[in-house]
Design a protein around this motif. Sequence first.
Motif, short mmCIF file in Angstrom:
data_model
loop_
_atom_site.label_atom_id
_atom_site.label_comp_id
_atom_site.label_asym_id
_atom_site.label_seq_id
_atom_site.Cartn_x
_atom_site.Cartn_y
_atom_site.Cartn_z
N VAL B 39 -5.22 -13.22 0.77
CA VAL B 39 -5.71 -11.94 1.30
C VAL B 39 -4.50 -11.03 1.40
O VAL B 39 -3.49 -11.41 2.00
N CYS B 40 -4.57 -9.87 0.78
CA CYS B 40 -3.42 -8.98 0.86
C CYS B 40 -3.85 -7.54 0.67
O CYS B 40 -4.99 -7.25 0.30
N GLY B 41 -2.95 -6.64 0.95
CA GLY B 41 -3.24 -5.22 0.83
C GLY B 41 -1.99 -4.42 1.09
O GLY B 41 -0.88 -4.96 1.09
N TYR B 42 -2.16 -3.14 1.32
CA TYR B 42 -0.99 -2.27 1.48
C TYR B 42 -0.89 -1.79 2.91
O TYR B 42 -1.80 -1.93 3.71
N HIS B 46 -0.98 -4.22 6.68
CA HIS B 46 -2.07 -4.49 5.75
C HIS B 46 -3.34 -3.73 6.15
O HIS B 46 -4.43 -4.28 6.12
N GLU B 47 -3.17 -2.46 6.56
CA GLU B 47 -4.34 -1.69 7.01
C GLU B 47 -5.39 -1.61 5.91
O GLU B 47 -6.58 -1.78 6.16
N THR B 48 -4.92 -1.33 4.69
CA THR B 48 -5.89 -1.26 3.59
C THR B 48 -5.90 -2.60 2.87
O THR B 48 -5.03 -2.88 2.05
N GLU B 49 -6.87 -3.39 3.20
CA GLU B 49 -6.97 -4.70 2.57
C GLU B 49 -7.63 -4.53 1.21
O GLU B 49 -8.70 -3.93 1.12
N VAL B 50 -6.98 -5.01 0.20
CA VAL B 50 -7.51 -4.81 -1.15
C VAL B 50 -8.09 -6.11 -1.70
O VAL B 50 -9.16 -6.12 -2.30
#
Lengths: 399, 292
Positions: B39-42, B46-50
Amino acid sequence: MPRLAYAFREAWQARRSQTGQHDCGPQHDLALGEEKASVQAVGGQGTGEQDAPTTIDAAEKAFDSRLTPKKRLFLALALVLVAFLSFMLGKYAMSPLEVVQTVWYSLGGDLPAPDPARELVLYNIRLPRILVVMMVGAALSVAGASYQGMFKNPLTSPDLLGASAGASLGACLALLLSLGGEAVQLFAFIGGMLAVGMAVWLNKFVDYDPTLGLVLAGILVSTLFQSGMSLVKFMADANDKLPTITFWLMGSFSAIDRTDLVRCMVPMLVGFALLVSQSWKLNVLSFGDEEARSMGVNTRRTRLLVIFASTLVTSVSVAVAGIVGWIGLVIPHLARAVVGPNYRVLLPTSMFIGAIYLLLVDDIARLLATVEIPIGILTAIMGVPFFVFIFKHNMRGWR
Amino acid sequence: MPALSARQVARGSNPLRPQGQSAMTPAYDGSLLEVRGLVCGYGKHHETEVVHGASFGLDADEFVCIIGANGCGKTTTLKAVMGLLPAKRGEVLVCGQDIATMKEAERAKRFAYIPQAHTPPFPFSVADVVLMGRTPYINRLARPTAKDCMLAYRALELLGISHLAKDAYTRLSGGQQQLVLIARALTQESDILVMDEPTASLDFGNQQLVLSRMRMLARMGKAVLMVTHDPDHALFCADRVIVMDKGLVIREGTPHECITTEMLHRIYNTDACVVDVEVAPERTARVCVPLL
């Protein structure tokens, strides 16, 4: 001694030819199958085995990015020549023979004692000045070259992150408070380091591309320190302090003495060593942060190290000589046009060319008028046609 | 004892070095790369999980393609797998070792990243660019050795572009630049080659050139993980396909299993027909034909 060198060379060549044979085995045969035919068809160049003996030579030749001995010799000779010229020129002119005689005498040569004034000028005035000019020229060039790669932008100069603005504010403050020459230098140095430190700290709040964030933070910090400088100028006594401040900001090497030389030597050399040690990583860094990381560079550490070293040498330069603009922008381009963009070669070359160039400009500043012209004015005036020249010549080393 | 196929001999081998002299990891029984519940995001936190959950593996001799629509998290997954982006949850294991615990140089010996061809600000020679692949092996003060040059040169030869070594990288065509970047990645001698839409800005011919070279490298024993937005490319060169949709891995299998009319409709929201075409006597190719 020569025999040792010979033995070493033999061993080296033996090792090389061994690795050559070892490496050039027909290892491609195993897995290629049908694809191999297509490689030869498309590539047109043999895939290895048939030209095995020449391959290692070809590889070395193709990958050798070092300077040719000719260029090295030329750079070294030019530096020595210009330095020698600078010893002769000035208010107290000396003939080449007189310079040589004085040096020979003080080295214990069997000559009649020269004019003591000449000795004084040579060792207490010209020698420190020439060495400091060389160091400042080298420092601004090497810092500019490093920044241009790190920020992936050929229009970057070493004061991008606010080093000059910070140093200027520091110096202005010291001058406003009527502190002595040493304090001015110290304040300038601290101001430069502080400004860049602030830019690096501000960058933490930018959440995207770290290099772009640094540039933005640098602009902010520069603006802040420049307005601080305006405030200091506004408060300064218009008859007495303001001219001093303005004159200091124009940059000059006229007041350099031995203590200045000693003081700026250590930080300069430390900065040079740090930057040159990062030269390979600077190559990689100019491909962008992500790619550099994927090639195993700790970009954060490298970036901080380069910023620290560049700021160190830039701040010391400003502290000792005031603002000497354009060197950090022009010289790296010139060096790149001569030796190409590989930082392993580019950084030392930039240092040499920067030293030569600033020595020449300083000579002009000393000779052009009865009063010495502030060198910052001259580097700016000469920088423009220089840049136009590089532009006209196809921007060699740029594209 | 049955003869080994070329494929088995090449398994996990290094095309730049002779057999048995590989710089790669010694025998490891599990799969080379294992991604578990990634699980990752920016954003800092990691507010925006992509990517909401990605699990897959990669073997030492596999060519795996990740396909999916724009914005489905393919590239983000790739970055997290290479350790360029920290994972929020889940783990990425290379030969059983978590990449989060590895240093940059160690990671660079595992993954070599082949980005889309782009122009750096300075005209480095092709030789310089390819040599940069040796960065994880060059310590701070040393310069590249003759051995490094040799490996770089061999990588260029392998891709058939050694005649370009002296040219300025910035003046090459897009296809040639891409091949140079592949050579750089080979020179890095990593276990896995990672590519992010390497053909995105290339013309038809150069796309085939780059893909066929990649397939050749996979046959020679390199593990390849490639993100592509073109299902035809996956059909052309992949051993296995991972289909991503809205941040999740929704299907994994052979290209023929995964790339179907229904799947294309689901992930790309468009009508396309997957058909077999006879391109030569007794040789068929499966392609996607958009229905406009």
